[in-house]
Design a protein around this motif. Sequence first.
Motif, PDB file in Angstrom:
ATOM      1  N   PRO A  30      -0.547  15.185  39.826  1.00 57.39           N
ATOM      2  CA  PRO A  30       0.278  16.339  39.442  1.00 57.39           C
ATOM      3  C   PRO A  30       0.883  16.166  38.047  1.00 57.39           C
ATOM      4  O   PRO A  30       1.292  15.062  37.674  1.00 57.39           O
ATOM      5  CB  PRO A  30       1.360  16.362  40.522  1.00 57.39           C
ATOM      6  CG  PRO A  30       0.726  15.709  41.712  1.00 57.39           C
ATOM      7  CD  PRO A  30      -0.180  14.652  41.155  1.00 57.39           C
ATOM      8  N   HIS A  31       0.901  17.239  37.291  1.00 61.67           N
ATOM      9  CA  HIS A  31       1.259  17.170  35.873  1.00 61.67           C
ATOM     10  C   HIS A  31       2.657  16.602  35.653  1.00 61.67           C
ATOM     11  O   HIS A  31       2.923  15.960  34.631  1.00 61.67           O
ATOM     12  CB  HIS A  31       1.155  18.564  35.226  1.00 61.67           C
ATOM     13  CG  HIS A  31       2.180  19.533  35.731  1.00 61.67           C
ATOM     14  ND1 HIS A  31       3.415  19.678  35.159  1.00 61.67           N
ATOM     15  CD2 HIS A  31       2.145  20.410  36.790  1.00 61.67           C
ATOM     16  CE1 HIS A  31       4.099  20.604  35.824  1.00 61.67           C
ATOM     17  NE2 HIS A  31       3.354  21.054  36.812  1.00 61.67           N
ATOM     18  N   GLN A  32       3.566  16.807  36.630  1.00 57.61           N
ATOM     19  CA  GLN A  32       4.923  16.301  36.436  1.00 57.61           C
ATOM     20  C   GLN A  32       5.011  14.793  36.549  1.00 57.61           C
ATOM     21  O   GLN A  32       6.049  14.206  36.274  1.00 57.61           O
ATOM     22  CB  GLN A  32       5.900  16.962  37.427  1.00 57.61           C
ATOM     23  CG  GLN A  32       5.656  16.662  38.889  1.00 57.61           C
ATOM     24  CD  GLN A  32       4.753  17.692  39.553  1.00 57.61           C
ATOM     25  OE1 GLN A  32       3.926  18.313  38.880  1.00 57.61           O
ATOM     26  NE2 GLN A  32       4.921  17.893  40.852  1.00 57.61           N
ATOM     27  N   ARG A  33       3.895  14.153  36.928  1.00 60.87           N
ATOM     28  CA  ARG A  33       3.879  12.692  37.002  1.00 60.87           C
ATOM     29  C   ARG A  33       2.925  12.066  35.980  1.00 60.87           C
ATOM     30  O   ARG A  33       2.583  10.899  36.088  1.00 60.87           O
ATOM     31  CB  ARG A  33       3.519  12.246  38.426  1.00 60.87           C
ATOM     32  CG  ARG A  33       4.610  12.534  39.426  1.00 60.87           C
ATOM     33  CD  ARG A  33       4.428  11.753  40.719  1.00 60.87           C
ATOM     34  NE  ARG A  33       3.557  12.414  41.675  1.00 60.87           N
ATOM     35  CZ  ARG A  33       2.382  11.937  42.082  1.00 60.87           C
ATOM     36  NH1 ARG A  33       1.924  10.801  41.589  1.00 60.87           N
ATOM     37  NH2 ARG A  33       1.663  12.588  42.975  1.00 60.87           N
ATOM     38  N   VAL A  34       2.509  12.847  35.002  1.00 59.54           N
ATOM     39  CA  VAL A  34       1.700  12.327  33.892  1.00 59.54           C
ATOM     40  C   VAL A  34       2.435  12.651  32.598  1.00 59.54           C
ATOM     41  O   VAL A  34       2.732  13.806  32.315  1.00 59.54           O
ATOM     42  CB  VAL A  34       0.292  12.957  33.864  1.00 59.54           C
ATOM     43  CG1 VAL A  34      -0.523  12.394  32.693  1.00 59.54           C
ATOM     44  CG2 VAL A  34      -0.432  12.720  35.181  1.00 59.54           C
TER      45      VAL A  34
END
Length: 936
Positions: free
Chosen positions: A16-20
């Motif tokens: 998920p983008h919020q963890r990259v």
Amino acid sequence: MSLSPEALAAIKELIPHQRVFNDPLSTLAYGTDASFYRLIPGAVVKVESEEEVVGVLKIARRFAAPVTFRAAGTSLSGQAISDSILLVLGDQWRDHEIRNGGRQIRLQPGIIGAQANAWLAPYGYKIGPDPASINACKIGGIVANNASGMCCGTAQNTYHTLASMRLVLADGAVVDTEDFASVKVFRASHGALLSELEQLAAQTRANTELADRIRHKYRLKNTTGLSLNALVDYSDPLDILTHLMVGSEGTLGFVSSVTYNTVPDYPNKATALLVFTNADSCCRAAAMLRSQPVDAVELLDRRSLRSVEDKPGLPEWIHGLSDDACALLIETRAPDQALLQEQLVRIKAALAEFRVEEKVDFTTDPQVSDLLWAIRKGTFPAVGAVRPIGTTVIIEDVTFPLDQLAEGVKRLQALFVKHGYDNAIIFGHALEGNLHFVFPQGFDDPDEVARYDAFMKDVSQLVAVEFGGSLKAEHGTGRNMAPFVELEWGHDAWQLMWEIKGLLDPENLLNPDVVLSRDPDIHLKNLKPLPAADPLIDKCIECGFCEPVCPSEGLTLSPRQRIVIWRDIQAKKRAGEDTSELEAAYQYQGIDTCAATGLCAQRCPVDINTGDLVRKLRARKTGHTGTASWMANHFQTVLSGTRFVLAMASGAERLLGAPRLAKLSAGMSKVSGQRLPQWDPSMPQPIRFVPPVPVADSDAPRVVYLPACVSRVMGPASGDPEQTTLQDKTRQLLEKAGYQVIHPQGLDALCCGQPFASKGYPQQADRKRTELLDALLAASRNGQDPVYCDTSPCTLQIQEAARELGLDLYDPVKFIREKLVDRLVFRPEETAIAVHVTCSTQHLGESQGLIDIARRCSTNVVIPEDIHCCAFAGDKGFNVPELNSHALRTLPRQIDGCEEGISTSRTCEIGLSRHGGIDYHGLVYLVDRVTEAAPH
């Protein structure tokens, strides 16, 4: 090395983008560990499952992108940084299982070492490794570095206490060595690998010269290179594989869980500090103690003693010790007092032949013991605190054969003189011949880099070649000793390590240039700058000890990362670079989401409170000084306005109903950019303040009661079954205990100043604090009567100034503990009670007092293990609700089954009730409910 856009895109499809993270602020923040190196990752990926680790590894292989695994980032040798993919552990790596009455524990890599010991403590056991960073480092790092410590030695490190392991290899294969089915599948899929490991081990054992060298090296404390002892200690290839993973620093695979055989944690101990006339007699005594029942023997040279001699409480004689003095800090432990006394007789008899210059004899007093250990633990930060601004602190750890330890100390000291390291100190674990040496070092001058290089080459030649010792005893090889592994081990052993690396990571993608490197200058590359930024933070050594207690860590930035970014901003400004983008990101990540509660200072080895920097930066941004002054001058009007707003919200709740109001409020808060606070059912009702009626003269003892402004404004939530206000409940309890309650004059205009200080208005805060103290002096008859403040943050805010004026100030915990316990009869109930120890309670030193009082009141007290700060932080719970939510994300599962929560701060209780799902009240509610007045 840059990360290709295609690789980054593939990662973002998986995670998920919020963890990259690949923005400049985040990558810089994570480009720092506790070492003196820095690499900026192409992407920081926060993984939450083993499946995600496997997925990222497959992407890494497809795009030939190196991967580094990071746990807490407390490593000292550059193991936890990357210029490619940095995998960071998220929240979902904290499972544990205690087995066989505490004799084993299975742990995931995201668990802090001290937490594992806290779980084991009721059983009388602990994990074997005991690194100095155990309150901050995580199991993943402890295993990867084969960390040890002051009592661990070699017998109790991870390698020797490993029961089983679950691991992920570079090709994405997973095996759990305690799971028969997993092992069967792995043997089928990776039979060739296991066969090659088995053959490699057989060849190594057949090479008697090499095998003997390996056995000799691991009789010493040694983490240089890969764990070659696995090849001579084990014949089963799975055992070989798991033990090779220990100490491999993430270069051979990822450990997703580990099972330890635990060791006894004996409660009875005695500690002594003995100062010998010189290093020779000190080291001979250490060698003799190896055959005695001792658990720790720490050596401190004269320079290290001098670095801490001005610490409060230390013996005055430390100042007068001779220049050649050398000390041993000795500790022995036993399961009972009788055996402890027997051990002391043996130890003292063995030491009788040695003449000491000074000593603190063996003591079982925990306060004296803690003070003695403070000497040892204070040496490293003492050097860090006095180093020149812009320099870093280097801490190296080497091992000499124990019978040559004295000569090793002398030769190291001679190298300090040769290379001009006049401030270097030596201390270490004498039982193992393991010495740490610490010195300040600058890297902004090529001459300084050359001096460091020459010194390290001399050290390597001295330790590894002349003495046959270890260049790394427990801190891991990392980058700074990778060029010297061949020098220490010899070419054959070094080549053997490369063979192992080739078997398990043939593409060299796992943490390249760590442990093994073909670059002879890798230890001199990517050196981390520590530029001056602000006197409040310039002492920071970026160790990361602060991070576990920071509520914003994992949401935005930790204290260490706040300092890293601010240093970089200041350096870029001095270089004439545009920092506007970085500063714009820092406003939210660094300033707005900092709770500024100062818990970081309690963990910081050089006493830095990052919140002080944040408040200073907030003060620079404040543009409403006139408004703040008006509010300070008309504080009673401000409180009336707050009551009006709360009344409007309560009216809206009655009119619309809680669900509709919550939804409407959330939308309005979002539209306003969160300038409007979000309503929810935990919001308090307003209190109509009525000035207290002066009491008639009485013979009863007086107490001046200061209700904090939040207590005078905020009542219980409408849905709370307990509707008595904190003021009324407090007065009721105090009078029950026989006190005459006095209030200061003009109470509703008084404030401790905390709301102004936290917003960056120090002048207004000081003025309100002065007004309040004047009123308290008058009410207490110039300090004759104790002053009780019902909220711990307000108590903390005025504590120091009150002490200087002679006021006897108490928070609820201290007053109940010292003034009420003997006046009340406690009848504990069985209700399950959750206890929240506020940041201010911790600063006041009343944490254990709060817990002890709760246990007087209930037989079922729950203390959530990783809630150090709720992050409501005055009004941040209203204005930055995601911070409060993040800080309490684990609270619901930890207090499942509790019927009530208690604390000592009304605002904290709002957030705790909101996220915990139970009503939190002030401590006095619980105490009042379970007590009656003691008979006279």
